[in-house]
Design a protein around this motif. Sequence first.
Motif, mmCIF file in Angstrom:
data_model
loop_
_atom_site.group_PDB
_atom_site.id
_atom_site.type_symbol
_atom_site.label_atom_id
_atom_site.label_comp_id
_atom_site.label_asym_id
_atom_site.label_seq_id
_atom_site.Cartn_x
_atom_site.Cartn_y
_atom_site.Cartn_z
ATOM 1 N N TRP A 194 0.852 -1.409 -0.031
ATOM 2 C CA TRP A 194 -0.174 0.022 -0.020
ATOM 3 C C TRP A 194 0.721 1.258 -0.021
ATOM 4 O O TRP A 194 0.650 2.154 -0.851
ATOM 5 N N GLU A 195 1.886 1.173 0.748
ATOM 6 C CA GLU A 195 2.794 2.316 0.881
ATOM 7 C C GLU A 195 3.295 2.774 -0.596
ATOM 8 O O GLU A 195 3.403 3.820 -0.810
ATOM 9 N N ASN A 196 4.003 1.988 -0.993
ATOM 10 C CA ASN A 196 4.643 2.075 -2.363
ATOM 11 C C ASN A 196 3.784 2.480 -3.494
ATOM 12 O O ASN A 196 4.069 3.210 -4.294
ATOM 13 N N ALA A 197 2.542 1.928 -3.407
ATOM 14 C CA ALA A 197 1.544 2.414 -4.269
ATOM 15 C C ALA A 197 0.965 3.687 -4.243
ATOM 16 O O ALA A 197 1.237 4.416 -5.324
ATOM 17 N N ALA B 135 1.937 7.127 -6.896
ATOM 18 C CA ALA B 135 0.770 7.846 -7.199
ATOM 19 C C ALA B 135 1.282 9.435 -6.764
ATOM 20 O O ALA B 135 0.592 10.191 -7.444
ATOM 21 N N LEU B 136 1.911 9.669 -5.829
ATOM 22 C CA LEU B 136 2.459 11.057 -5.504
ATOM 23 C C LEU B 136 3.789 11.424 -5.691
ATOM 24 O O LEU B 136 3.948 12.685 -5.330
ATOM 25 N N GLY C 257 10.595 6.654 7.728
ATOM 26 C CA GLY C 257 9.688 6.384 6.723
ATOM 27 C C GLY C 257 8.555 7.489 6.632
ATOM 28 O O GLY C 257 8.509 8.494 7.358
ATOM 29 N N LEU C 258 7.816 7.466 5.441
ATOM 30 C CA LEU C 258 6.725 8.587 5.132
ATOM 31 C C LEU C 258 5.398 8.185 6.045
ATOM 32 O O LEU C 258 5.054 6.927 6.001
ATOM 33 N N ALA C 259 5.082 8.997 6.971
ATOM 34 C CA ALA C 259 3.741 8.597 7.673
ATOM 35 C C ALA C 259 2.561 8.293 6.903
ATOM 36 O O ALA C 259 2.444 8.986 5.822
ATOM 37 N N HIS C 260 1.833 7.496 7.383
ATOM 38 C CA HIS C 260 0.579 7.036 6.523
ATOM 39 C C HIS C 260 -0.250 8.052 6.208
ATOM 40 O O HIS C 260 -1.010 8.389 5.112
ATOM 41 N N ASP C 261 -0.547 9.304 7.291
ATOM 42 C CA ASP C 261 -1.386 10.291 7.078
ATOM 43 C C ASP C 261 -1.072 11.265 6.011
ATOM 44 O O ASP C 261 -1.714 11.712 5.028
ATOM 45 N N LEU D 254 0.936 9.862 3.457
ATOM 46 C CA LEU D 254 0.467 9.270 2.136
ATOM 47 C C LEU D 254 -1.048 9.059 1.768
ATOM 48 O O LEU D 254 -1.399 8.992 0.561
ATOM 49 N N ARG D 255 -2.046 9.328 2.629
ATOM 50 C CA ARG D 255 -3.220 9.575 2.494
ATOM 51 C C ARG D 255 -3.747 10.974 1.900
ATOM 52 O O ARG D 255 -4.929 10.845 1.280
#
Length: 262
Positions: free
Chosen positions: A34-37, A41-42, A98-102, A104-105
Amino acid sequence: MLSARSLFQEIVDDDESFRLFCSIAAGGESQGGWENARIAALVPRSERDLAPRTARHGADEDMHGRVFHALLKKRGLAPVPVPADTDCTMILERHGIGLAHDRLRADRPLTVPDIVGYLAHSRVTEQRASEQMALLRRYFGDHPDVGRAVRMISGDEDNHLAYCHEELLRLAAAGHGRVIRRTLRACALAEIRIHRDVSLAVMAHVGRILGWPRARSALLTFGIHAVYACERAVGWRRMVSLRMPEHRNALGGPATPAPEFA
């Protein structure tokens, strides 16, 4: 005699410990997918060539998660919830690695420093993944039930590590070398500490499932702490070096479809 081979064999042979092991592995791989996807996208416009390789990385990780679930299904087992103290990905995030999930959302393009941080974090964690899968391939590469999966995932992790080396060297040549070195060191020191804590947690859970005597658990705990001491002293340096891989553009092609394991 207590050895890595006998320890892994004991975990694989018992349904409940195998169930926990595969559930933890599947959870980590799916999170990585999920993180890499999301990163793909970003990616910022200046790094758009990175997007397909990052997407391939994510597709591989997601497929690994499905493979671990398939191994459980093959034994007639259902996954179990991953204990919070064994969730390495989320523990790393809580420590700012790493990059926080917030982040990445959010539908907001990443920056080049974000990409540097992502690749540095991945370079460190993929080193660990590559080494662990190489160990499993050595012991279980010919295993009738898990050997095929182990060989495939091990090869993918080697490719992921090669990809991180190549992309970080490209960014270093573009003038980001100092930031990369600093970020790699911070990630490596955090990762070895968290790997120690997660290893202790996993062994505690497995030990309860398998009914290990106190002396055996104490010996394994001592071994985990000894490994950490070696890594804290000098071993972390293997996680921060960069060299051009023999296999260039390791993630340049499409993801390989997951083979059928169940």
